[in-house]
Design an enzyme around this catalytic site. Structure first.
Site, short mmCIF file in Angstrom:
data_model
loop_
_atom_site.label_atom_id
_atom_site.label_comp_id
_atom_site.label_asym_id
_atom_site.label_seq_id
_atom_site.Cartn_x
_atom_site.Cartn_y
_atom_site.Cartn_z
N ASP A 1 0.82 -1.23 0.00
CA ASP A 1 0.00 0.00 0.00
C ASP A 1 0.84 1.26 0.00
O ASP A 1 0.62 2.17 -0.79
CB ASP A 1 -0.93 0.03 1.23
CG ASP A 1 -2.03 -1.01 1.17
OD1 ASP A 1 -2.61 -1.18 0.08
OD2 ASP A 1 -2.31 -1.64 2.20
N ARG B 1 -1.50 4.46 16.84
CA ARG B 1 -1.75 5.36 15.71
C ARG B 1 -1.56 6.85 16.01
O ARG B 1 -0.89 7.55 15.25
CB ARG B 1 -3.14 5.12 15.11
CG ARG B 1 -3.24 3.78 14.38
CD ARG B 1 -2.21 3.67 13.25
NE ARG B 1 -2.25 2.37 12.59
CZ ARG B 1 -1.36 1.41 12.75
NH1 ARG B 1 -0.33 1.58 13.57
NH2 ARG B 1 -1.45 0.28 12.09
N ASP C 1 -7.75 2.94 10.90
CA ASP C 1 -6.51 3.71 10.96
C ASP C 1 -6.59 5.03 10.21
O ASP C 1 -6.01 6.03 10.64
CB ASP C 1 -5.34 2.86 10.46
CG ASP C 1 -5.00 1.76 11.45
OD1 ASP C 1 -5.39 1.90 12.64
OD2 ASP C 1 -4.36 0.78 11.05
N SER D 1 -2.45 -9.79 6.71
CA SER D 1 -1.99 -8.44 6.99
C SER D 1 -1.70 -8.36 8.48
O SER D 1 -2.55 -8.63 9.32
CB SER D 1 -3.09 -7.47 6.57
OG SER D 1 -2.86 -6.23 7.17
#
Ligand code: ARG
Length: 409
Positions: A13, A92, A121, A170
């Site tokens: 990504d 985060r 996220d 993931s």
């Protein structure tokens, strides 16, 4: 000359975001930022290698201490979301802040992440970034990219990613937890093989006891030896993980409303949360414990949302700090059968009197066993009255019959 800072991991990504930010968003230069919140060394190597191959200016920021402190704040708040400790969620805002700092230092006018439009996220990053004047960019979401498209684009551009395999989960790792999702795990009925685990071994018949010391709700030592927050977490992940402690498989309700199947490993977090709660059980009064559950739940929710700097959290922490003044002492934890079970606790602030609670003592101070008789007579009094009222419609008047306990008086 326009510059954009990208949250960069070296995965598919974020790698495809590098050329896209130039081609689709017209930036002259992209800088990649990787923030260290305790990922394994291999992830930094991957990021470094990919950045090199892309000729990307790459910054690595160490935020482990800050993140570990936040994890310990979450221990004081007994923070979990739907039964698992908050790892990704707490990391985060720490990551977002660190990237924003690098962006500002480098005169960037844009800031970007590679999150999809489905997860949490994107919300957690942007909550921090939208406090600034930078243009917030989410190429994967905004361009509606699929994994397949990304893989083809990467191949076409000869980007240095192994995105072709398609068979991988993931994974998101930091000090507090390792989260695994995607691929076969997307089928909630699929029973994962042990291959998905990296931090935890299969529980064996072996057991071990350790003693954890808390000061005002913060873990400070194990078996009498002091550790800083990062080392304490690392040490416990190793040790508790070897006993198979801290696995969760859950259907998580995400902020957007989607349910997602998530697997987590969190040996240190589980151990510390269990120990902390056990110590609170010794030192806090019943009403403090009950009320604190509400506070803890609210803290957890804000933590999950990535909004730990909300005014509400500050206010909740005022209450938490007040209660934690007495959460000082030790807890013995036994690792056994994949669990970290509190088996002993001790504190100079215990709201507990062995003398009063014991079956073996007679009157202590001014209180004797017989003093409970009056309480026992009144206990359930209203319920006794209410249950004794007959509401039979065949009778004109409801019949009230007061049931006393046999008229001993
Ligand atoms: N759903 C979790 C959360 O929002 C963690 C997601 C982690 N990402 C991953 N690729 N495993 O906290």
């Amino acid at each position: 000359m326009t510059r954009v800072a990208l949250a960069f991991s070296g995965g598919l990504d974020t790698t495809i975001c590098v050329p896209l930010l130039e081609e689709e968003y017209g930036y002259d230069e992209v800088i990649g930022v990787t923030v260290d919140v305790g990922q394994p060394a291999s992830e930094f190597e991957e990021a470094e290698e990919t950045a090199d191959a892309l000729d990307l200016d790459h910054y690595v920021v160490d935020a482990k201490d800050e993140f570990a402190d936040l994890c310990f704040d979450s221990v004081r708040a007994n923070a979990t979301y739907q039964g698992y400790p908050l790892g990704t969620a707490l990391a985060r805002p720490v990551i977002a802040e660190a990237i924003l700092e690098v962006a500002e230092e480098n005169d960037c006018t844009g800031i970007a992440h590679g999150c999809t439009g489905k997860g949490n996220d994107q919300l957690r990053f942007e909550a921090v970034w939208r406090d600034s004047d930078l243009e917030v960019i989410a190429p994967v979401r905004e361009l509606g990219l699929t994994r397949e498209w990304e893989q083809e684009y990467a191949a076409e551009k000869e980007l240095p990613v192994e995105g072709g395999s398609g068979g991988d989960w993931s994974v998101d790792t930091n000090l507090w937890s390792r989260s695994v999702e995607g691929d076969e795990l997307e089928d909630p009925s699929y029973v994962p093989s042990t291959e998905i685990y990296d931090w935890t071994d299969e529980p064996s018949g072996e057991t071990e006891e350790i003693e954890i010391t808390f000061e005002q709700g913060y873990p400070v030592a194990i078996d009498g030896e002091e550790y800083d927050a990062v080392s304490l977490i690392e040490y416990l992940n190793e040790l508790a993980g070897s006993y198979g402690v801290g696995r969760t498989d859950s259907m998580e309700d995400r902020m957007l409303g989607l349910k997602v199947r998530e697997n987590y490993e969190h040996p240190a977090a589980t151990t510390l949360l269990n120990a902390h709660e056990a110590l609170e059980g010794l030192v806090l009064t019943q009403e403090e414990r009950e009320f604190k559950q509400l506070i803890d739940q609210k803290w957890s929710k804000k933590g999950y949302e990535g909004l730990v700097d909300a005014p509400l959290v500050g206010a909740l922490e005022g209450f938490i700090a007040e209660t934690q003044q007495r959460v000082t002492g030790t807890v013995t934890i036994r690792f056994e059968g994949g669990k970290a079970r509190p088996v002993g606790r001790d504190s100079e602030y215990a709201a507990y009197s062995a003398e009063h609670a014991s079956f073996d003592t007679e009157a202590v101070g001014k209180i004797a066993q017989e003093d409970a008789t009056g309480v026992a007579k009144y206990h359930g009094f209203q319920r006794r009255l209410a249950n004794s009222v007959t509401t039979d419609e065949s009778e004109d008047e409801p019949e009230v019959e007061l049931a006393t306990d046999g008229g001993e008086e």
